[in-house]
Design a protein around this motif. Structure first.
Motif, PDB file in Angstrom:
ATOM      1  N   VAL A 117      -5.770   3.809   3.782  1.00  0.00           N
ATOM      2  CA  VAL A 117      -4.849   2.731   4.156  1.00  0.00           C
ATOM      3  C   VAL A 117      -3.458   3.035   3.606  1.00  0.00           C
ATOM      4  O   VAL A 117      -2.455   2.898   4.318  1.00  0.00           O
ATOM      5  CB  VAL A 117      -5.365   1.361   3.660  1.00  0.00           C
ATOM      6  CG1 VAL A 117      -4.321   0.279   3.869  1.00  0.00           C
ATOM      7  CG2 VAL A 117      -6.666   1.006   4.364  1.00  0.00           C
ATOM      8  N   MET A 118      -3.392   3.478   2.355  1.00  0.00           N
ATOM      9  CA  MET A 118      -2.099   3.818   1.748  1.00  0.00           C
ATOM     10  C   MET A 118      -1.420   4.938   2.538  1.00  0.00           C
ATOM     11  O   MET A 118      -0.220   4.856   2.831  1.00  0.00           O
ATOM     12  CB  MET A 118      -2.301   4.243   0.294  1.00  0.00           C
ATOM     13  CG  MET A 118      -1.016   4.707  -0.380  1.00  0.00           C
ATOM     14  SD  MET A 118       0.228   3.420  -0.572  1.00  0.00           S
ATOM     15  CE  MET A 118      -0.458   2.514  -1.932  1.00  0.00           C
ATOM     16  N   GLN A 119      -2.158   5.964   2.904  1.00  0.00           N
ATOM     17  CA  GLN A 119      -1.585   7.066   3.679  1.00  0.00           C
ATOM     18  C   GLN A 119      -1.059   6.585   5.029  1.00  0.00           C
ATOM     19  O   GLN A 119       0.013   7.005   5.467  1.00  0.00           O
ATOM     20  CB  GLN A 119      -2.614   8.185   3.866  1.00  0.00           C
ATOM     21  CG  GLN A 119      -2.900   8.968   2.603  1.00  0.00           C
ATOM     22  CD  GLN A 119      -1.650   9.621   2.048  1.00  0.00           C
ATOM     23  OE1 GLN A 119      -0.840  10.199   2.767  1.00  0.00           O
ATOM     24  NE2 GLN A 119      -1.465   9.510   0.739  1.00  0.00           N
ATOM     25  N   ALA A 120      -1.809   5.711   5.675  1.00  0.00           N
ATOM     26  CA  ALA A 120      -1.357   5.165   6.965  1.00  0.00           C
ATOM     27  C   ALA A 120      -0.092   4.341   6.779  1.00  0.00           C
ATOM     28  O   ALA A 120       0.867   4.451   7.555  1.00  0.00           O
ATOM     29  CB  ALA A 120      -2.468   4.311   7.595  1.00  0.00           C
ATOM     30  N   MET A 121      -0.058   3.517   5.741  1.00  0.00           N
ATOM     31  CA  MET A 121       1.102   2.662   5.490  1.00  0.00           C
ATOM     32  C   MET A 121       2.351   3.501   5.218  1.00  0.00           C
ATOM     33  O   MET A 121       3.442   3.177   5.687  1.00  0.00           O
ATOM     34  CB  MET A 121       0.843   1.741   4.300  1.00  0.00           C
ATOM     35  CG  MET A 121       2.019   0.825   3.991  1.00  0.00           C
ATOM     36  SD  MET A 121       1.940   0.091   2.359  1.00  0.00           S
ATOM     37  CE  MET A 121       2.222   1.516   1.320  1.00  0.00           C
ATOM     38  N   LEU A 122       2.206   4.572   4.485  1.00  0.00           N
ATOM     39  CA  LEU A 122       3.355   5.405   4.116  1.00  0.00           C
ATOM     40  C   LEU A 122       4.032   6.054   5.330  1.00  0.00           C
ATOM     41  O   LEU A 122       5.191   6.459   5.239  1.00  0.00           O
ATOM     42  CB  LEU A 122       2.929   6.481   3.115  1.00  0.00           C
ATOM     43  CG  LEU A 122       2.569   5.955   1.727  1.00  0.00           C
ATOM     44  CD1 LEU A 122       1.975   7.068   0.874  1.00  0.00           C
ATOM     45  CD2 LEU A 122       3.768   5.317   1.051  1.00  0.00           C
ATOM     46  N   LYS A 123       3.342   6.116   6.451  1.00  0.00           N
ATOM     47  CA  LYS A 123       3.917   6.685   7.679  1.00  0.00           C
ATOM     48  C   LYS A 123       4.627   5.637   8.538  1.00  0.00           C
ATOM     49  O   LYS A 123       5.221   5.976   9.550  1.00  0.00           O
ATOM     50  CB  LYS A 123       2.815   7.354   8.498  1.00  0.00           C
ATOM     51  CG  LYS A 123       2.176   8.529   7.805  1.00  0.00           C
ATOM     52  CD  LYS A 123       1.004   9.063   8.602  1.00  0.00           C
ATOM     53  CE  LYS A 123       0.286  10.132   7.811  1.00  0.00           C
ATOM     54  NZ  LYS A 123      -0.996  10.470   8.421  1.00  0.00           N
ATOM     55  N   MET A 124       4.529   4.371   8.149  1.00  0.00           N
ATOM     56  CA  MET A 124       5.049   3.286   8.986  1.00  0.00           C
ATOM     57  C   MET A 124       6.416   2.802   8.499  1.00  0.00           C
ATOM     58  O   MET A 124       6.741   2.913   7.330  1.00  0.00           O
ATOM     59  CB  MET A 124       4.085   2.097   8.952  1.00  0.00           C
ATOM     60  CG  MET A 124       2.738   2.376   9.529  1.00  0.00           C
ATOM     61  SD  MET A 124       1.693   0.885   9.380  1.00  0.00           S
ATOM     62  CE  MET A 124       0.149   1.524  10.003  1.00  0.00           C
ATOM     63  N   LYS A 125       7.163   2.274   9.433  1.00  0.00           N
ATOM     64  CA  LYS A 125       8.340   1.474   9.083  1.00  0.00           C
ATOM     65  C   LYS A 125       7.863   0.021   9.079  1.00  0.00           C
ATOM     66  O   LYS A 125       7.633  -0.551   8.035  1.00  0.00           O
ATOM     67  CB  LYS A 125       9.476   1.707  10.075  1.00  0.00           C
ATOM     68  CG  LYS A 125      10.083   3.089   9.924  1.00  0.00           C
ATOM     69  CD  LYS A 125      11.285   3.264  10.798  1.00  0.00           C
ATOM     70  CE  LYS A 125      11.859   4.650  10.539  1.00  0.00           C
ATOM     71  NZ  LYS A 125      13.188   4.774  11.085  1.00  0.00           N
ATOM     72  N   LYS A 126       7.719  -0.575  10.269  1.00  0.00           N
ATOM     73  CA  LYS A 126       7.118  -1.901  10.373  1.00  0.00           C
ATOM     74  C   LYS A 126       5.615  -1.722  10.209  1.00  0.00           C
ATOM     75  O   LYS A 126       5.019  -0.812  10.787  1.00  0.00           O
ATOM     76  CB  LYS A 126       7.418  -2.534  11.734  1.00  0.00           C
ATOM     77  CG  LYS A 126       6.755  -3.883  11.928  1.00  0.00           C
ATOM     78  CD  LYS A 126       7.128  -4.537  13.238  1.00  0.00           C
ATOM     79  CE  LYS A 126       6.435  -3.868  14.387  1.00  0.00           C
ATOM     80  NZ  LYS A 126       6.601  -4.583  15.659  1.00  0.00           N
TER      81      LYS A 126
END
Length: 166
Positions: free
Chosen positions: A144-153
């Protein structure tokens, strides 16, 4: 009897306090301007503001009190202070992100953080993110952290998919 809010965020603007307060009130439900105070001729040698111009705007955002001051260009907002918006749904995330990011600095958008047109930093966070990151399974929380780090919104479904991947 419930106690009135004890701590009120105080926001220093150059000369946009009223415009900013009106903008924020338009973004959040159950919000309103509660008071506008104006500069007088007294102290002009210190504040330099024209008599009759807006000095302080008191307002509420969804029941939370704020105060905005037209204090001049001496201080600027930075990311050391931000406001977190707890969102129940992706629709809420989209609403706050779209409204608050409009006219803001696109380079300041990362992992749910944005800077609005007045330079104030906001974190637009779906509640599920905190739940997923708090999971006792370090692998799930890490994905989840890795996915979040790729996002803006922040996007709820990709975060859920990252959590569920094996």
């Amino acid at each position: 009897m419930p106690r009135a809010q004890r701590i009120t965020p105080f926001l220093w603007f150059d000369d946009q306090a009223e415009a900013a307060a009106n903008f924020y009130v338009s973004v959040f439900p159950n919000s309103r301007i509660t008071q506008v105070s104006r500069y007088t001729g007294a102290g002009h040698e210190v504040h330099g503001r024209p008599a009759g111009s807006v000095m302080v705007v008191a307002f509420e955002l969804d029941g939370q009190r704020f105060t905005a001051l037209n204090g001049g260009p001496h201080f600027k907002f930075d990311e050391a202070v931000s406001f977190v918006i707890d969102c129940e749904t992706q629709a809420e995330v989209d609403h706050y992100w779209d409204r608050l990011s409009a006219g803001g600095d696109p380079k300041a958008q990362q992992c749910g953080w944005l800077k609005d047109r007045y330079g104030l930093s906001w974190q637009v966070v779906p509640r599920v993110l905190v739940e997923l990151l708090s999971d006792s399974d370090a692998n799930k929380a890490g994905r989840v952290m890795q996915a979040m780090l790729k996002m803006k919104k922040l996007e709820v479904e990709p975060l859920r998919r990252a959590y569920a991947d094996n």
